[in-house]
Scaffold this motif. Structure first.
Motif, PDB file in Angstrom:
ATOM      1  N   GLU A  49     -21.438 -11.847 -34.127  1.00  0.00           N
ATOM      2  CA  GLU A  49     -20.939 -10.528 -34.506  1.00  0.00           C
ATOM      3  C   GLU A  49     -19.490 -10.312 -34.068  1.00  0.00           C
ATOM      4  O   GLU A  49     -18.781  -9.488 -34.646  1.00  0.00           O
ATOM      5  CB  GLU A  49     -21.817  -9.435 -33.883  1.00  0.00           C
ATOM      6  CG  GLU A  49     -23.205  -9.332 -34.484  1.00  0.00           C
ATOM      7  CD  GLU A  49     -24.038  -8.261 -33.815  1.00  0.00           C
ATOM      8  OE1 GLU A  49     -24.572  -7.386 -34.519  1.00  0.00           O
ATOM      9  OE2 GLU A  49     -24.135  -8.267 -32.568  1.00  0.00           O
ATOM     10  N   LEU A  50     -19.057 -11.047 -33.052  1.00  0.00           N
ATOM     11  CA  LEU A  50     -17.703 -10.868 -32.538  1.00  0.00           C
ATOM     12  C   LEU A  50     -16.715 -11.898 -33.054  1.00  0.00           C
ATOM     13  O   LEU A  50     -15.522 -11.615 -33.163  1.00  0.00           O
ATOM     14  CB  LEU A  50     -17.704 -10.905 -30.999  1.00  0.00           C
ATOM     15  CG  LEU A  50     -18.194  -9.653 -30.283  1.00  0.00           C
ATOM     16  CD1 LEU A  50     -18.173  -9.847 -28.772  1.00  0.00           C
ATOM     17  CD2 LEU A  50     -17.342  -8.441 -30.652  1.00  0.00           C
ATOM     18  N   LEU A  51     -17.192 -13.097 -33.360  1.00  0.00           N
ATOM     19  CA  LEU A  51     -16.278 -14.139 -33.829  1.00  0.00           C
ATOM     20  C   LEU A  51     -15.580 -13.686 -35.115  1.00  0.00           C
ATOM     21  O   LEU A  51     -16.216 -13.218 -36.066  1.00  0.00           O
ATOM     22  CB  LEU A  51     -17.041 -15.442 -34.079  1.00  0.00           C
ATOM     23  CG  LEU A  51     -17.532 -16.188 -32.826  1.00  0.00           C
ATOM     24  CD1 LEU A  51     -18.369 -17.387 -33.205  1.00  0.00           C
ATOM     25  CD2 LEU A  51     -16.338 -16.613 -31.960  1.00  0.00           C
ATOM     26  N   GLY A  52     -14.276 -13.778 -35.121  1.00  0.00           N
ATOM     27  CA  GLY A  52     -13.492 -13.378 -36.282  1.00  0.00           C
ATOM     28  C   GLY A  52     -13.139 -11.906 -36.310  1.00  0.00           C
ATOM     29  O   GLY A  52     -12.341 -11.481 -37.152  1.00  0.00           O
ATOM     30  N   GLN A  53     -13.724 -11.124 -35.373  1.00  0.00           N
ATOM     31  CA  GLN A  53     -13.427  -9.698 -35.334  1.00  0.00           C
ATOM     32  C   GLN A  53     -12.171  -9.427 -34.502  1.00  0.00           C
ATOM     33  O   GLN A  53     -11.754 -10.239 -33.678  1.00  0.00           O
ATOM     34  CB  GLN A  53     -14.608  -8.926 -34.733  1.00  0.00           C
ATOM     35  CG  GLN A  53     -15.897  -9.047 -35.535  1.00  0.00           C
ATOM     36  CD  GLN A  53     -15.746  -8.496 -36.940  1.00  0.00           C
ATOM     37  OE1 GLN A  53     -15.202  -7.402 -37.121  1.00  0.00           O
ATOM     38  NE2 GLN A  53     -16.211  -9.246 -37.927  1.00  0.00           N
ATOM     39  N   LYS A  54     -11.570  -8.273 -34.722  1.00  0.00           N
ATOM     40  CA  LYS A  54     -10.397  -7.884 -33.952  1.00  0.00           C
ATOM     41  C   LYS A  54     -10.806  -7.572 -32.506  1.00  0.00           C
ATOM     42  O   LYS A  54     -11.844  -6.957 -32.255  1.00  0.00           O
ATOM     43  CB  LYS A  54      -9.724  -6.652 -34.566  1.00  0.00           C
ATOM     44  CG  LYS A  54      -9.115  -6.897 -35.941  1.00  0.00           C
ATOM     45  CD  LYS A  54      -7.883  -7.788 -35.832  1.00  0.00           C
ATOM     46  CE  LYS A  54      -7.177  -7.920 -37.177  1.00  0.00           C
ATOM     47  NZ  LYS A  54      -5.980  -8.774 -37.081  1.00  0.00           N
ATOM     48  N   VAL A  55      -9.942  -7.978 -31.592  1.00  0.00           N
ATOM     49  CA  VAL A  55     -10.238  -7.730 -30.185  1.00  0.00           C
ATOM     50  C   VAL A  55     -10.216  -6.241 -29.876  1.00  0.00           C
ATOM     51  O   VAL A  55     -10.827  -5.780 -28.905  1.00  0.00           O
ATOM     52  CB  VAL A  55      -9.242  -8.494 -29.284  1.00  0.00           C
ATOM     53  CG1 VAL A  55      -7.848  -7.853 -29.338  1.00  0.00           C
ATOM     54  CG2 VAL A  55      -9.731  -8.552 -27.843  1.00  0.00           C
ATOM     55  N   THR A  56      -9.555  -5.449 -30.709  1.00  0.00           N
ATOM     56  CA  THR A  56      -9.530  -3.998 -30.502  1.00  0.00           C
ATOM     57  C   THR A  56     -10.914  -3.377 -30.646  1.00  0.00           C
ATOM     58  O   THR A  56     -11.122  -2.227 -30.244  1.00  0.00           O
ATOM     59  CB  THR A  56      -8.568  -3.319 -31.487  1.00  0.00           C
ATOM     60  OG1 THR A  56      -8.866  -3.761 -32.824  1.00  0.00           O
ATOM     61  CG2 THR A  56      -7.123  -3.671 -31.160  1.00  0.00           C
ATOM     62  N   ASN A  57     -11.894  -4.111 -31.232  1.00  0.00           N
ATOM     63  CA  ASN A  57     -13.260  -3.593 -31.334  1.00  0.00           C
ATOM     64  C   ASN A  57     -13.903  -3.444 -29.956  1.00  0.00           C
ATOM     65  O   ASN A  57     -14.760  -2.579 -29.756  1.00  0.00           O
ATOM     66  CB  ASN A  57     -14.119  -4.518 -32.190  1.00  0.00           C
ATOM     67  CG  ASN A  57     -13.753  -4.433 -33.660  1.00  0.00           C
ATOM     68  OD1 ASN A  57     -13.041  -3.526 -34.087  1.00  0.00           O
ATOM     69  ND2 ASN A  57     -14.219  -5.386 -34.457  1.00  0.00           N
ATOM     70  N   ILE A  58     -13.488  -4.316 -29.020  1.00  0.00           N
ATOM     71  CA  ILE A  58     -14.091  -4.258 -27.681  1.00  0.00           C
ATOM     72  C   ILE A  58     -13.100  -3.763 -26.617  1.00  0.00           C
ATOM     73  O   ILE A  58     -13.509  -3.238 -25.588  1.00  0.00           O
ATOM     74  CB  ILE A  58     -14.666  -5.627 -27.270  1.00  0.00           C
ATOM     75  CG1 ILE A  58     -13.585  -6.707 -27.308  1.00  0.00           C
ATOM     76  CG2 ILE A  58     -15.842  -6.013 -28.163  1.00  0.00           C
ATOM     77  CD1 ILE A  58     -14.047  -8.053 -26.759  1.00  0.00           C
ATOM     78  N   ILE A  59     -11.805  -3.950 -26.860  1.00  0.00           N
ATOM     79  CA  ILE A  59     -10.783  -3.422 -25.952  1.00  0.00           C
ATOM     80  C   ILE A  59      -9.783  -2.665 -26.824  1.00  0.00           C
ATOM     81  O   ILE A  59      -8.810  -3.246 -27.322  1.00  0.00           O
ATOM     82  CB  ILE A  59     -10.088  -4.533 -25.153  1.00  0.00           C
ATOM     83  CG1 ILE A  59     -11.122  -5.390 -24.417  1.00  0.00           C
ATOM     84  CG2 ILE A  59      -9.098  -3.936 -24.146  1.00  0.00           C
ATOM     85  CD1 ILE A  59     -10.532  -6.560 -23.659  1.00  0.00           C
ATOM     86  N   PRO A  60     -10.008  -1.382 -27.034  1.00  0.00           N
ATOM     87  CA  PRO A  60      -9.216  -0.618 -28.007  1.00  0.00           C
ATOM     88  C   PRO A  60      -7.724  -0.604 -27.731  1.00  0.00           C
ATOM     89  O   PRO A  60      -6.917  -0.648 -28.659  1.00  0.00           O
ATOM     90  CB  PRO A  60      -9.813   0.792 -27.928  1.00  0.00           C
ATOM     91  CG  PRO A  60     -11.184   0.598 -27.365  1.00  0.00           C
ATOM     92  CD  PRO A  60     -11.074  -0.557 -26.428  1.00  0.00           C
ATOM     93  N   GLU A  61      -7.325  -0.507 -26.479  1.00  0.00           N
ATOM     94  CA  GLU A  61      -5.900  -0.359 -26.160  1.00  0.00           C
ATOM     95  C   GLU A  61      -5.514  -1.259 -24.991  1.00  0.00           C
ATOM     96  O   GLU A  61      -6.308  -1.491 -24.082  1.00  0.00           O
ATOM     97  CB  GLU A  61      -5.574   1.099 -25.801  1.00  0.00           C
ATOM     98  CG  GLU A  61      -5.797   2.079 -26.938  1.00  0.00           C
ATOM     99  CD  GLU A  61      -5.484   3.503 -26.523  1.00  0.00           C
ATOM    100  OE1 GLU A  61      -5.211   3.715 -25.328  1.00  0.00           O
ATOM    101  OE2 GLU A  61      -5.523   4.400 -27.379  1.00  0.00           O
ATOM    102  N   GLY A  62      -4.269  -1.748 -25.062  1.00  0.00           N
ATOM    103  CA  GLY A  62      -3.698  -2.456 -23.932  1.00  0.00           C
ATOM    104  C   GLY A  62      -3.769  -3.952 -23.979  1.00  0.00           C
ATOM    105  O   GLY A  62      -3.077  -4.629 -23.217  1.00  0.00           O
ATOM    106  N   PHE A  63      -4.603  -4.532 -24.876  1.00  0.00           N
ATOM    107  CA  PHE A  63      -4.754  -5.982 -24.951  1.00  0.00           C
ATOM    108  C   PHE A  63      -3.996  -6.538 -26.150  1.00  0.00           C
ATOM    109  O   PHE A  63      -3.069  -7.342 -26.013  1.00  0.00           O
ATOM    110  CB  PHE A  63      -6.240  -6.338 -25.012  1.00  0.00           C
ATOM    111  CG  PHE A  63      -6.518  -7.826 -25.033  1.00  0.00           C
ATOM    112  CD1 PHE A  63      -5.503  -8.764 -24.884  1.00  0.00           C
ATOM    113  CD2 PHE A  63      -7.814  -8.300 -25.182  1.00  0.00           C
ATOM    114  CE1 PHE A  63      -5.764 -10.135 -24.895  1.00  0.00           C
ATOM    115  CE2 PHE A  63      -8.091  -9.660 -25.208  1.00  0.00           C
ATOM    116  CZ  PHE A  63      -7.057 -10.570 -25.065  1.00  0.00           C
TER     117      PHE A  63
END
Length: 415
Positions: A49-63
């Motif tokens: 479910e996470l592979l290929g997804q934007k990292v903002t899905n789990i860390i919205p800001e700052g990463f």
């Protein structure tokens, strides 16, 4: 920037799975290309479910902002903003709940380009502990403030009824001393003495509570002037005892002037009072430490103090001598300690029984004094540099210029 060339996939997965924290690998587009089991557990997603997804899905800001290039920055510039030590951010689980994390980034050079490995640690427990500690500190501060306020109000309000008791016992002593039997005279004397001691005790308690409640803002204060005021206040005790009070040149410090006078008065007064037969000798000095503080010392030739009492004497109502030997309430040094701590310093004593004591405390130096010394050093360094440069000019012209430079270098007096 240390980096390793890897091929993402099973070769790197073993290292990720062995990590105790959640690990996520992200490409320059901000997409998740690898993650470990801890990341699945921490965020509540399955791996696919996470592979290929934007990292903002789990860390919205700052990463993502630190790794994703845009039209104004290259990928290298974006990566240059990486953080080698932990940064605290907020992460989001699959169910939408948020939790605090500490994030550490590390660049990876791979066949597909530069990747970023993120070590993600859940710091919820630490944050709760920090919040609990902050709450306890706030409660302690509030409790101390309330206690100080209570002591102030109680000691202030007790003065009026005590004044009435003291007045009437003094009236009894004047009117009936010698007219009743010896026991009555003794009882009246006890009452007068008790009322007098209670009045001094309440006054000292009031002075102790006022240190924090009624203190003025710290400002540049001449400690020499404060000491002179102290000696004026203690003139009676000094003349009666024949004490010799000397001092070195004293600096300007950041202090509450009234409290500095009180500090000197308590220390010098004690040095004069707690004496063996002979002439009391007291010397006050100040030396600057490696930092920006002045270390004051008040040295005497008095009775001295045994080492086991070095800490105890700074407590409230602590006395080392019987009341019949030396008058006092046992609050004076506690007031000194509270004044010095309010000024951001500490107070201590060095002593040997029968050989006097030295009380030392630290106060911050004045900002103007520091600026003055910096300007003086700057002028001196500039003058030295000018002489060295002009001395390299050949012939008499160089010597004349050097002499002229020395003549025009300004001089500054030192406080």
């Amino acid at each position: 920037m240390n980096s390793a060339r890897v091929r993402p996939g099973y070769r790197y997965r073993g290292l990720l799975e062995a990590a105790p924290d959640a690990m996520v690998v992200v490409n320059q587009g901000g997409e998740i290309v690898l993650l470990n089991l801890q990341a699945e557990k921490q965020f509540g997603y399955r791996r696919d479910e996470l592979l290929g997804q934007k990292v903002t899905n789990i860390i919205p800001e700052g990463f993502a902002e630190r790794i994703v290039s845009d039209g104004l920055r290259s990928a290298e510039d974006a990566l240059a903003q990486r953080i080698d030590t932990g940064i605290e951010l907020t992460a989001r689980r699959k169910d939408g709940s948020e939790f605090p994390i500490e994030l550490m980034l590390s660049p990876l050079e791979s066949a597909e380009g530069i990747l970023v490995t993120a070590a993600i640690r859940n710091i919820s427990v630490r944050k709760k502990a920090d919040a609990h500690l902050a709450q306890k500190v706030a409660e302690l501060n509030r409790s101390n403030e309330e206690l100080a306020q209570f002591a102030y109000i109680a000691s202030h309000d007790l003065q009026e009824p005590l004044r009435m008791v003291a007045s009437y016992t003094a009236l009894l002593a004047r009117r009936y001393r010698g007219k009743l039997d010896a026991d009555a005279d003794e009882f009246i004397a006890f009452a007068v003495d008790g009322a007098s001691r209670m009045r001094r005790l309440i006054q000292d308690l009031l002075a102790y509570s006022r240190v924090g409640l009624a203190g003025k803002e710290l400002s540049e204060t001449s400690s020499e002037d404060a000491l002179q005021q102290t000696l004026l206040n203690l003139r009676g005790a000094i003349e009666e005892s024949g004490a010799r009070v000397t001092h070195d040149p004293l600096p300007t410090v950041l202090a509450d002037q009234m409290q500095l006078v009180q500090l000197f008065q308590n220390l010098v007064g004690n040095a004069i009072k707690y004496q063996r037969p002979g002439i009391p000798e007291v010397h006050i000095a100040a030396t600057r430490n490696a930092g920006a503080k002045w270390i004051f010392s008040v040295q005497d030739n008095g009775l001295g103090i045994e080492p086991q009492y070095f800490e105890r004497i700074f407590g409230v109502f602590q006395r080392l001598h019987k009341r019949e030997q030396f008058d006092g309430t046992g609050i004076g040094l506690a007031i000194c300690k509270k004044i010095v701590e309010r000024h951001g310093g500490s107070i201590s004593v060095e002593s040997q029984l029968g050989h006097g004591s030295t009380f030392s405390f630290a106060l911050a130096g004045s900002s103007a004094g520091s600026l003055h010394r910096s300007m003086r050093r700057l002028v001196q360094d500039g003058a030295l540099l000018s002489r060295r440069l002009l001395a390299t000019v050949p012939g008499s012209a160089g010597a004349e210029r050097c002499a002229s430079a020395r003549a025009t270098v300004p001089t500054m007096s030192v406080c």
